[in-house]
Design a protein around this motif. Structure first.
Motif, mmCIF file in Angstrom:
data_model
loop_
_atom_site.group_PDB
_atom_site.id
_atom_site.type_symbol
_atom_site.label_atom_id
_atom_site.label_comp_id
_atom_site.label_asym_id
_atom_site.label_seq_id
_atom_site.Cartn_x
_atom_site.Cartn_y
_atom_site.Cartn_z
ATOM 1 N N THR A 288 -9.972 2.842 0.366
ATOM 2 C CA THR A 288 -9.783 2.448 -1.031
ATOM 3 C C THR A 288 -9.615 3.694 -1.899
ATOM 4 O OG1 THR A 288 -12.202 2.184 -0.959
ATOM 5 C CG2 THR A 288 -10.881 0.196 -0.994
ATOM 6 N N THR A 289 -8.429 3.838 -2.479
ATOM 7 C CA THR A 289 -8.098 5.084 -3.176
ATOM 8 C C THR A 289 -8.709 5.185 -4.568
ATOM 9 O OG1 THR A 289 -6.013 4.147 -4.012
ATOM 10 C CG2 THR A 289 -5.932 5.303 -1.902
ATOM 11 N N ALA A 290 -9.192 4.060 -5.130
ATOM 12 C CA ALA A 290 -9.834 4.092 -6.455
ATOM 13 C C ALA A 290 -11.343 3.919 -6.329
ATOM 14 C CB ALA A 290 -9.244 3.006 -7.357
ATOM 15 N N VAL B 7 -12.313 8.680 -1.404
ATOM 16 C CA VAL B 7 -11.303 8.359 -0.402
ATOM 17 C C VAL B 7 -11.115 9.502 0.596
ATOM 18 C CG1 VAL B 7 -9.310 9.172 -1.750
ATOM 19 C CG2 VAL B 7 -9.030 7.337 -0.049
ATOM 20 N N GLU B 8 -11.345 10.740 0.179
ATOM 21 C CA GLU B 8 -11.227 11.849 1.128
ATOM 22 C C GLU B 8 -12.291 11.753 2.211
ATOM 23 O OE1 GLU B 8 -8.886 13.987 1.570
ATOM 24 O OE2 GLU B 8 -7.775 13.178 -0.130
ATOM 25 N N VAL C 278 -5.300 1.236 0.338
ATOM 26 C CA VAL C 278 -4.988 0.302 -0.730
ATOM 27 C C VAL C 278 -5.580 0.831 -2.034
ATOM 28 C CG1 VAL C 278 -7.045 -1.091 -0.249
ATOM 29 C CG2 VAL C 278 -5.097 -2.137 -1.420
ATOM 30 N N ASP C 279 -4.865 0.608 -3.125
ATOM 31 C CA ASP C 279 -5.330 1.031 -4.449
ATOM 32 C C ASP C 279 -6.320 -0.017 -4.950
ATOM 33 O OD1 ASP C 279 -5.696 2.143 -6.932
ATOM 34 O OD2 ASP C 279 -3.775 1.454 -7.751
ATOM 35 N N ASP D 168 -6.884 -10.285 0.478
ATOM 36 C CA ASP D 168 -5.689 -10.388 1.322
ATOM 37 C C ASP D 168 -5.537 -9.159 2.206
ATOM 38 O OD1 ASP D 168 -5.311 -8.868 -1.030
ATOM 39 O OD2 ASP D 168 -3.144 -9.155 -0.994
ATOM 40 N N ALA D 169 -5.719 -7.967 1.625
ATOM 41 C CA ALA D 169 -5.577 -6.723 2.385
ATOM 42 C C ALA D 169 -6.664 -6.606 3.443
ATOM 43 C CB ALA D 169 -5.621 -5.522 1.439
ATOM 44 N N VAL D 170 -7.876 -7.010 3.078
ATOM 45 C CA VAL D 170 -8.990 -6.952 4.030
ATOM 46 C C VAL D 170 -8.748 -7.924 5.180
ATOM 47 C CG1 VAL D 170 -11.464 -7.328 4.332
ATOM 48 C CG2 VAL D 170 -10.609 -6.232 2.243
ATOM 49 N N ALA D 171 -8.358 -9.146 4.853
ATOM 50 C CA ALA D 171 -8.104 -10.150 5.887
ATOM 51 C C ALA D 171 -6.954 -9.732 6.797
ATOM 52 C CB ALA D 171 -7.814 -11.501 5.242
#
Length: 236
Positions: A185-187, A193-194, A210-211, A222-225
């Motif tokens: 997760t970039t946010a 995230v690093e 994913v942002d 949705d992204a997790v699933a």
């Protein structure tokens, strides 16, 4: 015919099993059996022992998915469990043996979690006192779930984590022998995230970015699933 694995979902600190609701709906629509476990959040070894018992209660193969501190838990719980076919890390810790969640949080700059928490004292079963952490309600939305409309409600229903659980080093790293998948997760303001990238690369995980905030299972189910489905299907 290969049996479809049951997905066992393990929440992390400051959340509960309801944080998986959107993910559960998607998996169920795909015909995937799923179980959301209640992570005690009291100590890494004891939490992992409990999740291991949940895994043992499931007939057939299991895909273990952990969010945040839940990643540490599944890394230990899956050790020696031949029925676990994949590990899915969702904005999660992927510790090496001897590493703690607290240590990994500080490995790279960027986490603002510490100043937003407040301590509270609780009494253990043996009568001794210990400390647990909450995220302050007024700071929870921006810190934990900036992209979640119901973040204020999540702040009220959050489950505290024992400081000892975050400080306890992992006694196992099951990702060394079990295929790993990771959603980064970039946010994220909890686990930079690093740090997530470092851990995922070290584990050789099949990785997606994913942002999203730390509460990605709520904001982007949705992204997790999708990632969990990839893990389910990788050996079918």
């Amino acid at each position: 015919m290969t049996t479809t694995p049951t997905v066992v979902l393990v929440h992390g600190a400051f959340a509960d099993s309801s944080s998986w609701n959107g993910v559960i709906d998607t998996l169920a629509a795909e015909g995937i059996p799923v179980l959301a476990a209640a992570n005690p959040l009291r100590g890494l070894t004891s939490d992992a022992d409990y999740i291991a018992s949940v895994v043992d209660s499931v007939d057939g193969p299991v895909v273990l998915a952990g969010h945040s501190y839940g990643g540490s838990v599944i890394s230990v719980a899956a050790q020696g469990k031949s029925q676990v076919t994949a590990l899915v890390y969702v904005a999660a810790f992927i510790p090496e043996i001897g590493e703690s969640a607290l240590e990994l949080t500080g490995k790279f700059p960027g986490s603002t979690l510490g100043p937003t928490t407040r301590p509270a004292t609780y009494r253990r079963a043996d009568g001794s006192e210990a400390t647990e952490l909450y995220i302050r309600r007024e700071e929870f939305p921006q810190q934990f779930a900036a992209d979640v409309p119901t973040a204020a409600t999540m702040a009220v229903t959050q489950r505290p984590v024992a400081v000892a659980a975050l400080e306890e080093p992992a006694a196992a790293a099951a990702w060394r022998t079990i295929p790993a998948f990771a959603l980064l997760t970039t946010a994220d303001k909890n686990i930079p995230v690093e740090a997530q990238r470092f851990m995922a690369e070290r584990a050789g995980a099949d990785t997606t970015e994913v942002d999203a905030s730390h509460a990605v299972s709520v904001s982007r189910p949705d992204a997790v699933a999708d990632l969990i489905l990839r893990a389910v299907r990788h050996n079918l």
